[in-house]
Design an enzyme around this catalytic site. Structure first.
Site, PDB file in Angstrom:
ATOM      1  N   ASP A  13       0.874  -1.170   0.000  1.00  0.00           N
ATOM      2  CA  ASP A  13       0.000   0.000   0.000  1.00  0.00           C
ATOM      3  C   ASP A  13       0.909   1.216   0.000  1.00  0.00           C
ATOM      4  OD1 ASP A  13      -1.668   2.115   0.497  1.00  0.00           O
ATOM      5  OD2 ASP A  13      -2.435   1.378   2.410  1.00  0.00           O
ATOM      6  N   TYR A 230       1.963   0.908  14.511  1.00  0.00           N
ATOM      7  CA  TYR A 230       0.926   0.638  13.531  1.00  0.00           C
ATOM      8  C   TYR A 230       1.268   1.291  12.199  1.00  0.00           C
ATOM      9  CZ  TYR A 230      -3.430   0.591  11.016  1.00  0.00           C
ATOM     10  OH  TYR A 230      -4.368   0.402  10.045  1.00  0.00           O
ATOM     11  N   LYS A 233      -2.723  -2.861   8.292  1.00  0.00           N
ATOM     12  CA  LYS A 233      -2.808  -4.318   8.320  1.00  0.00           C
ATOM     13  C   LYS A 233      -1.997  -4.921   7.185  1.00  0.00           C
ATOM     14  CE  LYS A 233      -4.796  -6.092  11.807  1.00  0.00           C
ATOM     15  NZ  LYS A 233      -4.096  -7.106  12.596  1.00  0.00           N
TER      16      LYS A 233
END
Length: 379
Positions: A13, A230, A233
């Site tokens: 991503d 983070y 995902k």
């Protein structure tokens, strides 16, 4: 012995239009240009650029084996160029999955996920590419368990003499970076006892015990473990070989007829029901989800990806079969949304959100720190 071929999927991503929705078409085109040049340079033999949600997936074939620095470098450079475009357009999370500024010879630990398998091409070699968005590597553990361990899903485990010989399952402990190889059918129940803990264990690879070679491989890197914070995902990919001693195409697809609850979804911190869909329908439109999964199919033809028409006349790139596109999957999609709506009613309570040790976003440590002096011991 015939020369081996390697099939690689490397995904990342690196930027999206309007939150976590989809990469800009210019980013996809740039990746295509980079891989087309890789064919001209002899780095790869063939390629296909696709996506699921906001993740760009680079499907490549070559003769250089797994973890090859030239192939991985080609993918890395494609993502870097796509990131430049994303930053220029001020897209969301530009370069999110690129955790380092310099390429060190392999994308492992650098952010992008990868799944690769090397094998001798059979007379007919059907390949399936599963691509998931808004979820984690263990999302494949349940469907792969049904496919390779359950004769009520895969009749071939009973009636196909070679499939009946079983499979070796490589399981990764994604927390401690360990692996173990277990054999089915002898150790089926022990395999399931591990895989049931989706927070820690995930299938990495499945090999035929009938001499056919690799049957499935999954990307299992956990980005938050790599980055220490983070960063999104993991949105795993899975490559599968099918037919003739391996599960049939229909047996690979069968488990997805029942929505499966997986971790991920909004901020990577919720549970949601897996939603099988076409690539074109993979934009997350409900609460950054639901967690999407797409499945594309190619035949391998002397190291190249044989698909269907239309074929890009300029590049020679074939189009795959988009298996979750059909209306027969509408009932599954509707059920997935119903399950997700029910889970969402729990708001910030479990099981809508993940357990504390799985949460990607949480203010709990700060809250507990503020309340340290206010907690009283029970008598």
């Amino acid at each position: 012995m015939s020369e081996k071929v390697t099939v690689s999927v490397i995904k990342a991503d690196v930027g999206s239009v309007v939150g976590h929705s989809r990469p800009h078409p210019a980013m996809m085109s740039k990746c295509g240009e980079m891989l087309a040049d890789g064919v001209k340079q002899g780095t790869i033999e063939d390629y296909y650029v696709t996506r699921v949600g906001d993740d760009i997936n680079l499907i490549m074939t070559h003769r250089k084996g797994e973890n090859n620095k030239d192939v991985h470098g080609l993918a890395w450079n494609a993502f870097m160029e796509a990131t430049k475009l994303a930053k220029k357009m001020k897209l969301y999370a530009a370069g999110q999955d690129l955790l380092t500024d310099a390429f060190s010879g392999n994308v492992k630990g650098a952010g992008p996920g990868s799944a690769e398998m090397e094998f001798v091409e059979r007379g007919s070699e059907p390949l399936l590419f599963f691509m998931a968005d808004k979820t984690e590597p263990a999302a494949y553990s349940l469907p792969l368990s049904k496919i390779f361990l359950d004769p009520f899903t895969t009749t071939g485990l009973v009636i196909d003499a070679r499939a009946k010989k079983g499979f070796d399952v490589e399981i990764h402990d994604v927390i401690d970076s360990k692996r173990v190889v277990m054999s089915s059918p002898e150790e089926t129940l022990s395999i399931l006892s591990l895989l049931g803990d989706t927070t820690r264990y995930a299938i990495k690879r499945i090999n035929s015990r009938a001499g056919i070679g690799p049957a499935a491989v999954v990307s299992t890197d956990k980005l938050n473990m790599t980055a220490g914070k983070y960063v999104g995902k993991d949105d795993p990919v899975c490559i599968c070989r099918s037919q003739s001693g391996l599960p049939a195409v229909g047996e690979f697809l069968q488990p997805y007829m029942t929505p499966m609850i997986v971790a991920g979804w909004m901020r990577g911190s919720h549970h949601g029901a897996l939603y099988p869909c076409s690539v074109d329908n993979s934009d997350p439109t409900y609460f950054d989800g639901p967690p999407r999964i797409c499945c594309l199919g190619f035949q391998l033809n002397n190291g190249r990806l044989q698909g269907i028409e239309p074929m890009n006349s300029k590049t020679g790139v074939h189009e795959p079969i988009d298996f979750f596109k059909g209306q027969e999957w509408d009932d599954v999609r509707n059920e997935s949304v119903k399950i997700c709506k029910m889970i969402r009613q729990h708001g910030p309570f479990m099981p809508a959100i993940l357990s504390p040790d799985e949460m990607e976003y949480t203010s709990r440590p700060e809250v507990l720190k503020e309340l340290t002096k206010r907690f009283e011991k029970l008598e």
